[in-house]
Design a protein around this motif. Structure first.
Motif, mmCIF file in Angstrom:
data_model
loop_
_atom_site.group_PDB
_atom_site.id
_atom_site.type_symbol
_atom_site.label_atom_id
_atom_site.label_comp_id
_atom_site.label_asym_id
_atom_site.label_seq_id
_atom_site.Cartn_x
_atom_site.Cartn_y
_atom_site.Cartn_z
ATOM 1 N N PRO A 377 1.106 -0.941 0.091
ATOM 2 C CA PRO A 377 -0.262 -0.095 0.143
ATOM 3 C C PRO A 377 0.981 0.996 0.084
ATOM 4 C CG PRO A 377 0.107 -0.874 2.335
ATOM 5 C CD PRO A 377 1.000 -2.123 0.932
ATOM 6 N N LEU A 378 -0.029 2.500 0.241
ATOM 7 C CA LEU A 378 0.997 3.476 -0.428
ATOM 8 C C LEU A 378 1.234 4.405 0.732
ATOM 9 C CD1 LEU A 378 1.797 5.950 -2.106
ATOM 10 C CD2 LEU A 378 -0.645 7.058 -1.691
ATOM 11 N N VAL A 379 0.879 3.954 2.128
ATOM 12 C CA VAL A 379 1.128 4.238 3.184
ATOM 13 C C VAL A 379 2.537 3.076 3.522
ATOM 14 C CG1 VAL A 379 0.993 4.256 6.002
ATOM 15 C CG2 VAL A 379 -0.833 4.753 4.238
ATOM 16 N N ARG A 380 2.833 1.916 3.334
ATOM 17 C CA ARG A 380 3.715 1.311 3.869
ATOM 18 C C ARG A 380 4.526 2.045 2.720
ATOM 19 N NH1 ARG A 380 3.130 -4.940 3.642
ATOM 20 N NH2 ARG A 380 1.753 -4.442 4.743
ATOM 21 N N ARG A 383 5.972 4.575 4.774
ATOM 22 C CA ARG A 383 7.301 4.558 5.450
ATOM 23 C C ARG A 383 8.212 4.243 5.540
ATOM 24 N NH1 ARG A 383 2.146 2.156 8.355
ATOM 25 N NH2 ARG A 383 2.963 0.599 7.445
ATOM 26 N N LEU A 384 8.618 3.005 4.264
ATOM 27 C CA LEU A 384 9.797 2.608 3.468
ATOM 28 C C LEU A 384 10.969 4.283 3.305
ATOM 29 C CD1 LEU A 384 11.808 0.528 3.414
ATOM 30 C CD2 LEU A 384 10.592 0.484 0.886
ATOM 31 N N LEU A 385 9.931 4.829 2.848
ATOM 32 C CA LEU A 385 11.087 6.471 2.083
ATOM 33 C C LEU A 385 11.137 7.147 3.252
ATOM 34 C CD1 LEU A 385 9.038 7.043 -1.029
ATOM 35 C CD2 LEU A 385 11.004 5.984 -0.775
ATOM 36 N N ALA A 386 10.489 7.077 4.607
ATOM 37 C CA ALA A 386 11.023 7.844 4.948
ATOM 38 C C ALA A 386 11.660 7.227 6.151
ATOM 39 C CB ALA A 386 9.181 8.713 6.475
ATOM 40 N N GLY A 387 11.420 5.918 6.475
ATOM 41 C CA GLY A 387 13.049 5.193 7.247
ATOM 42 C C GLY A 387 14.152 6.153 6.149
ATOM 43 N N GLU A 388 14.612 5.646 4.493
ATOM 44 C CA GLU A 388 15.185 6.427 4.083
ATOM 45 C C GLU A 388 15.947 7.623 4.655
ATOM 46 O OE1 GLU A 388 15.443 5.504 0.048
ATOM 47 O OE2 GLU A 388 14.169 2.610 0.654
ATOM 48 N N GLY A 389 15.027 8.290 4.395
ATOM 49 C CA GLY A 389 14.801 9.873 5.079
ATOM 50 C C GLY A 389 15.400 10.130 6.343
ATOM 51 N N LEU A 390 15.448 9.554 7.015
ATOM 52 C CA LEU A 390 16.103 8.945 8.514
ATOM 53 C C LEU A 390 17.661 8.885 8.392
ATOM 54 C CD1 LEU A 390 13.337 8.629 11.307
ATOM 55 C CD2 LEU A 390 14.339 10.855 10.378
ATOM 56 N N ALA A 391 17.452 7.639 7.417
ATOM 57 C CA ALA A 391 18.784 7.254 7.131
ATOM 58 C C ALA A 391 20.053 7.968 6.783
ATOM 59 C CB ALA A 391 19.006 5.797 6.770
ATOM 60 N N VAL A 392 19.672 9.312 5.725
ATOM 61 C CA VAL A 392 20.291 9.907 5.101
ATOM 62 C C VAL A 392 20.735 11.321 5.667
ATOM 63 C CG1 VAL A 392 20.354 8.279 2.652
ATOM 64 C CG2 VAL A 392 18.140 10.433 3.933
ATOM 65 N N GLY A 393 19.670 11.358 5.955
ATOM 66 C CA GLY A 393 19.341 12.887 6.900
ATOM 67 C C GLY A 393 19.979 12.897 8.288
ATOM 68 N N LEU A 394 19.035 12.177 8.915
ATOM 69 C CA LEU A 394 19.090 12.057 10.786
ATOM 70 C C LEU A 394 20.943 12.306 11.365
ATOM 71 C CD1 LEU A 394 18.234 13.094 13.476
ATOM 72 C CD2 LEU A 394 17.267 10.933 13.834
ATOM 73 N N PRO A 395 21.995 10.676 10.601
ATOM 74 C CA PRO A 395 23.452 10.783 11.385
ATOM 75 C C PRO A 395 23.975 12.252 10.711
ATOM 76 C CG PRO A 395 22.535 8.938 10.416
ATOM 77 C CD PRO A 395 20.806 9.775 10.368
ATOM 78 N N PRO A 396 23.765 12.931 9.048
ATOM 79 C CA PRO A 396 24.260 14.366 8.903
ATOM 80 C C PRO A 396 24.316 14.777 10.288
ATOM 81 C CG PRO A 396 23.660 12.673 6.957
ATOM 82 C CD PRO A 396 23.070 12.217 7.830
ATOM 83 N N ALA A 397 23.023 14.938 9.988
ATOM 84 C CA ALA A 397 22.515 16.227 11.259
ATOM 85 C C ALA A 397 23.173 16.095 12.111
ATOM 86 C CB ALA A 397 20.091 16.448 11.343
ATOM 87 N N VAL A 398 22.604 15.022 12.922
ATOM 88 C CA VAL A 398 23.719 14.955 13.979
ATOM 89 C C VAL A 398 25.531 14.883 14.247
ATOM 90 C CG1 VAL A 398 24.230 13.260 16.170
ATOM 91 C CG2 VAL A 398 22.488 13.355 14.840
ATOM 92 N N VAL A 399 26.177 15.492 12.965
ATOM 93 C CA VAL A 399 27.192 15.486 12.715
ATOM 94 C C VAL A 399 27.508 16.994 12.782
ATOM 95 C CG1 VAL A 399 29.223 15.028 11.347
ATOM 96 C CG2 VAL A 399 27.788 13.141 11.784
ATOM 97 N N GLY A 400 26.707 17.599 11.691
ATOM 98 C CA GLY A 400 26.816 18.811 11.702
ATOM 99 C C GLY A 400 26.369 19.235 13.312
ATOM 100 N N ILE A 401 26.133 18.396 13.962
ATOM 101 C CA ILE A 401 25.728 19.730 15.263
ATOM 102 C C ILE A 401 26.885 19.148 16.095
ATOM 103 C CG2 ILE A 401 23.774 19.160 17.524
ATOM 104 C CD1 ILE A 401 22.034 18.470 15.790
ATOM 105 N N SER A 434 6.803 13.173 -1.211
ATOM 106 C CA SER A 434 7.104 12.877 -2.145
ATOM 107 C C SER A 434 6.781 12.002 -3.049
ATOM 108 C CB SER A 434 8.674 13.202 -3.367
ATOM 109 O OG SER A 434 9.223 14.495 -2.086
ATOM 110 N N LEU A 435 6.060 10.806 -2.549
ATOM 111 C CA LEU A 435 5.401 10.110 -3.399
ATOM 112 C C LEU A 435 3.652 10.323 -3.461
ATOM 113 C CD1 LEU A 435 6.004 7.007 -4.260
ATOM 114 C CD2 LEU A 435 5.435 6.027 -1.978
ATOM 115 N N ARG A 436 3.992 10.334 -4.418
ATOM 116 C CA ARG A 436 2.466 10.516 -5.148
ATOM 117 C C ARG A 436 1.824 9.417 -5.254
ATOM 118 N NH1 ARG A 436 2.223 16.958 -7.698
ATOM 119 N NH2 ARG A 436 3.228 17.335 -4.953
ATOM 120 N N PRO A 437 0.087 9.386 -5.081
ATOM 121 C CA PRO A 437 -0.382 7.848 -6.152
ATOM 122 C C PRO A 437 -0.296 8.381 -7.562
ATOM 123 C CG PRO A 437 -1.536 8.967 -4.714
ATOM 124 C CD PRO A 437 -0.790 9.919 -4.527
ATOM 125 N N SER A 438 -0.823 9.153 -8.300
ATOM 126 C CA SER A 438 0.238 9.028 -9.074
ATOM 127 C C SER A 438 1.301 8.454 -10.293
ATOM 128 C CB SER A 438 0.230 10.662 -9.770
ATOM 129 O OG SER A 438 1.282 11.733 -9.197
#
Length: 905
Positions: A377-380, A383-401, A434-438
């Motif tokens: 489903p779209l929600v799943r 969630r998968l993409l959000a997890g990837e976003g956390l993986a590529v966004g949060l660790p670098p942000a922590v390093v920046g902090i 960014s993931l839309r039904p279309s």
């Protein structure tokens, strides 16, 4: 048989597809988190450095907490003997009680102020008393002495001749020591006794005399304490009006143990006691400026009892209070300007994260469509993409902090860390949304992109409305005092204005393209037709590029205008402080010295100025006590002719009533016509807000040197000389020549040096560095935006050009179609950026108080430096042109067989 890839390998491959977009997100997350963490902490350091710098610029006599009183303190020892352990013998038993009270008062200082101050120092002295010898040489001046009791005399000075004074017991002459240069000027040999004479200073029926028993000189002539003692402490001042024997006045040091007897012999009110707490400017960097400002105001708010009965009271003062107010205002203004410059690149960074997320979604579209077809489903998927976003966004942000914390020292509170964490969460939200039904229907992304949702239109309308409201509020409200801190509206209004203008530009961007498409449809050739059509289809990616480049151009214009305005403000502030190309201040200057100064090679003209006595003036309004400034008015007008706000002149000497130029403040109270003073009538010929180079109260009036005696009854002996230099004159040589003429202690200040000192302040330096850094960052983000646009539209572009190549399109025509994709973006951004760059400084003038940079009472006008503005805009245009070229080069199509093999349509 090949092994199947493991979990780690699959995860690495997944996060590396597409690798460029993932790296952009990682870099932007780390960079943005670093900036939002380090910038506020660095600003705290800049503000503290600015405060310490400005405090250090103040001479000790004004910087230190200083108080005085005319009522004698209680004489007695201190309760804490350690306070007077280093005093001269006998001094603790007399002035120890005063030292104890001063120490007790310091105990009540707030911690921020207590950390900056040292234990109090003090001395007590009499008014000047005539010291008359039995025989006075015909060439010797009349001598006056100020009896002075200093508890650390023997440690602060060196005995060069004779002996230290003994305690006076009330009989015979009072033993004194004089500074060696003072005794020489007064023609007073060691061992000579002189009678003290004063009609008002000595008790009736008391006869006093002094005997010189020794000569001293300072152990450290550059020590700050000598600026607190009277000018006669290390020499004798000479006053000579040319009509009688000169008057020489020197400080006569006595043994403190005998001071109670001396005090009893002098009339009440003739003895002044002075104390001061040294303020350490370097230690100010460790204290919060706002807290320190509050502590200083509290310490100077009321008088403090210095005896048991409470009749001897001392009120402390320090120019640091005003310096702190100005420093805080300047720092807050700089912070507001930097915030305005920073919000644009930060907004672009977020927009680029969104664009990189779109690129990742488009590159994974086939995988996502397959997963959806197999039941995900779209929600799943989100969630998968959000997890990837956390993986590529949060660790670098922590390093920046972490890096931001390591590179900065001062704490700015929790808000920067919370903002940085939100930056790290942005990629997760961006990928998921960014993931839309279309996207999962398998349609054409480039054809689906132009479909505009109603919600987006409403959101854009809300942003424009908020921008109009924020800017309107700033215009209606006007500037607020910079001491009030950084107003959130000052940051929100430029940010909203930037986004709103970008949205308007993006909305208008298709208009000329649509016109071009219609024109190309009527002309032969495929390049213009296809290029314009594709640019209209891929508007979503282009809008982010427009925003990035628009901000880059805007910051170039904004930075040049703000820097020019601040530099002009620094020059104006220096002119107000120095008042000419060179200012010399010190002792009284004689007419012969003034004439000799004018003859020094390199001196165009020189004008003497005296901050004279106060007189009572009255006119149409109330009676006002006014300071009379005396100046060689015609020369002063010549000296200040090239300065902004220079003296206008127009005074005719010898008139009745006396011509005068009044301050605007005085004229508003007593009128601008004929006013009466204590001794003469004054005719106001002009008004000025201030006299450059002269520090005085707001209520003053300027008269010509020839008329000063008629107004005050006192002769004209200036203590300030304002000097205009010839073009190309060597200021150092001129100063050396003037030193020889004066021959005694004086201060020389150059307009050029003072301007450089103001521009070198930490706040202005940080402002300059940060604006150029913001400009460089904006240009770099523009290049990244171009490359991302090339990546987002790669598949559709490759498909189109590959199909056209099969129908005979040449490589040159293919490059023309690619250029159509990027060149209009650059042109639109350049036009919109220049417009925004002109609007932002106007918002700054409306919202940010720039008066602390200029020292003026009114907001300065925008200054334009054509060279700086042209250079910055040219550099940005070149960088954007290179970005467009880079986008064209990076947008090379894949091979025709590869495109046709992977595409079904």
């Amino acid at each position: 048989m090949s092994r199947s890839p493991g979990l780690v390998s699959l995860t690495r491959r997944r996060f590396a597809t597409p690798r460029s977009a993932a790296l952009v997100i990682v870099a932007l997350a780390a960079l943005a988190a670093f900036l939002v963490t380090a910038a506020p902490r660095a600003l705290v350091g800049v503000i503290r450095d600015e405060v310490a710098y400005q405090i250090g610029e103040v001479p000790p006599s004004g910087r230190d907490l200083t108080g005085s009183m005319l009522v004698p303190p209680d004489f007695g020892p201190a309760a804490d003997a350690a306070l007077t352990a280093e005093w001269d013998a006998g001094a603790p038993d007399v002035l120890g009680d005063l030292a104890q009270r001063l120490a007790d008062y310091r105990e009540g200082f707030e911690p921020a102020l207590a950390a900056l101050t040292e234990p109090a120092q003090l001395y007590t002295r009499s008014e000047a008393l005539a010291a008359v010898p039995e025989v006075l040489s015909p060439v010797a001046p009349n001598g006056n002495v100020q009896l002075l009791a200093d508890p650390v005399l023997q440690s602060a000075t060196v005995l060069t001749e004779g002996e230290w004074p003994a305690a006076w017991d009330g009989s015979s002459a009072i033993p004194i020591v004089l500074a060696a240069t003072g005794a020489e000027r007064m023609d007073w040999p060691v061992g000579q006794e002189r009678e003290l004479q004063s009609q008002f200073g000595i008790q009736q029926g008391v006869e006093l005399s002094v005997v010189l028993v020794g000569l001293i000189e300072a152990a450290d002539p550059d020590a700050d304490r000598w600026q607190h003692l009277p000018p006669t402490a290390l020499t004798a001042t000479i006053f000579d009006d040319g009509n009688r024997r000169p008057e020489a006045t020197g400080a006569a040091y006595v043994d403190v143990a005998g001071w109670p007897a001396i005090d009893a012999s002098l009339r009440r009110g003739q003895i002044e006691t002075t104390a001061w707490y040294t303020v350490d400017s370097v230690a100010a960097t460790q204290e919060d400026p706002a807290t320190l400002y509050t502590a200083m105001r509290r310490a100077t708010a009321e008088s403090v009892p210095m005896d048991a009965g409470g009749t001897a009271r001392m009120r402390f003062s320090s120019t640091v209070v005003d310096v702190l107010q100005t420093s805080l205002a300047r720092s807050n203004s700089a912070s507001a300007i930097l915030a305005v410059a920073a919000v644009g690149p930060l907004a672009v960074s977020v927009a680029l994260v969104v664009l990189a997320s779109v690129l990742m979604i488009r590159r994974r579209r086939a995988d996502l469509v397959l997963m959806s077809a197999r039941g995900a489903p779209l929600v799943r998927l989100r969630r998968l993409l959000a997890g990837e976003g956390l993986a590529v966004g949060l660790p670098p942000a922590v390093v920046g902090i972490v890096v931001g914390v390591l590179l900065t020292t001062f704490d700015a509170g929790p808000l920067p860390f919370l903002t940085a964490i939100l930056v790290g969460l942005t990629p997760a939200a961006s990928l998921a949304l960014s993931l839309r039904p279309s996207t999962l229907t398998g349609g054409r992304a480039d054809l689906d992109a132009p479909v505009r949702r109603r919600g987006r239109s409403i959101l854009e309308g809300v942003v424009v409305l908020l921008a109009v409201m924020a800017v309107g509020l700033l215009i209606v409200r006007g500037i607020g005092p910079a001491t009030a801190g950084v107003d959130p509206l000052v940051i929100a209004a430029p940010l909203l204005a930037t986004v709103a203008l970008a949205l308007i530009v993006v909305r208008l961007h298709p208009v000329p393209l649509a016109a071009a498409l219609r024109a190309m449809a009527r002309r032969p050739g495929v390049v213009g037709l296809v290029g314009a059509a594709r640019n209209l289809r891929e508007a979503a990616a282009g809008s982010t590029a427009v925003l990035a480049m628009l901000v880059a151009v805007a910051i170039a214009v904004f930075s040049s205008l703000v820097l020019a305005t601040v530099d002009q403000g620094a020059a104006t502030a220096a002119q107000r402080q120095v008042g000419a190309d060179m200012q010399v201040s010190g002792p009284f200057f004689t007419p012969d010295q003034l004439d000799a100064i004018r003859e020094v090679p390199g001196v165009a003209d020189a004008a003497g100025v005296l901050v004279g006595d106060r007189v009572t003036t009255a006119g149409e309004g109330e009676r006002v006590t006014t300071v009379v400034l005396a100046a060689e008015s015609d020369r002063l007008a010549v000296v200040q002719r090239a300065l902004d706000g220079g003296f206008p002149g127009g005074i005719a000497p010898g008139t009745d009533p006396v011509d005068t130029v009044a301050s605007a403040s005085l004229a508003s109270q007593v009128g601008a016509g004929l006013i009466e003073s204590d001794r003469a009538a004054l005719s106001v010929v002009d008004t000025v807000p201030r006299v450059l180079g002269v520090s005085t109260s707001a209520d003053f009036t300027v008269v010509d040197a020839q008329d000063y005696r008629a107004v005050t009854g006192i002769g004209f002996f200036p203590r300030i000389v304002l000097i205009a230099l010839d073009d190309g004159a060597d200021a150092a040589s001129v100063a050396a020549g003037i030193d020889v003429i004066i021959g005694s202690a004086h201060a020389t200040q150059l307009l050029e040096d003072r301007t450089a000192e103001i521009q070198a302040s930490p706040a202005i330096t940080a402002l300059r560095i940060a604006l150029f850094a913001a400009l460089s960052l904006a240009v770099a983000l523009s290049v990244v935006a171009m490359l991302l646009v090339a990546g987002v539209s790669r598949d559709a572009r490759s498909r189109t050009i590959a199909l056209l190549r099969t129908m005979g399109l040449s490589r040159r025509q293919g490059r023309g179609i690619v250029a159509w994709e990027f060149v209009p973006l650059g042109v639109t951004a350049l036009v919109g950026g220049v417009l925004l760059g002109a609007v932002l400084p106007l918002l700054v003038l409306v919202a940010v108080d720039l008066r602390p940079f200029t020292g003026g009472a009114s907001q300065p006008a925008l200054s334009v430096d054509p060279i700086l503005t042209g250079a910055l805009i040219a550099s940005v245009v070149v960088a954007l042109a290179l970005a467009v070229v880079g986008g064209v080069l990076s947008a090379r199509t894949t091979s025709i067989p590869a495109v046709l093999r992977t595409e079904e349509d």
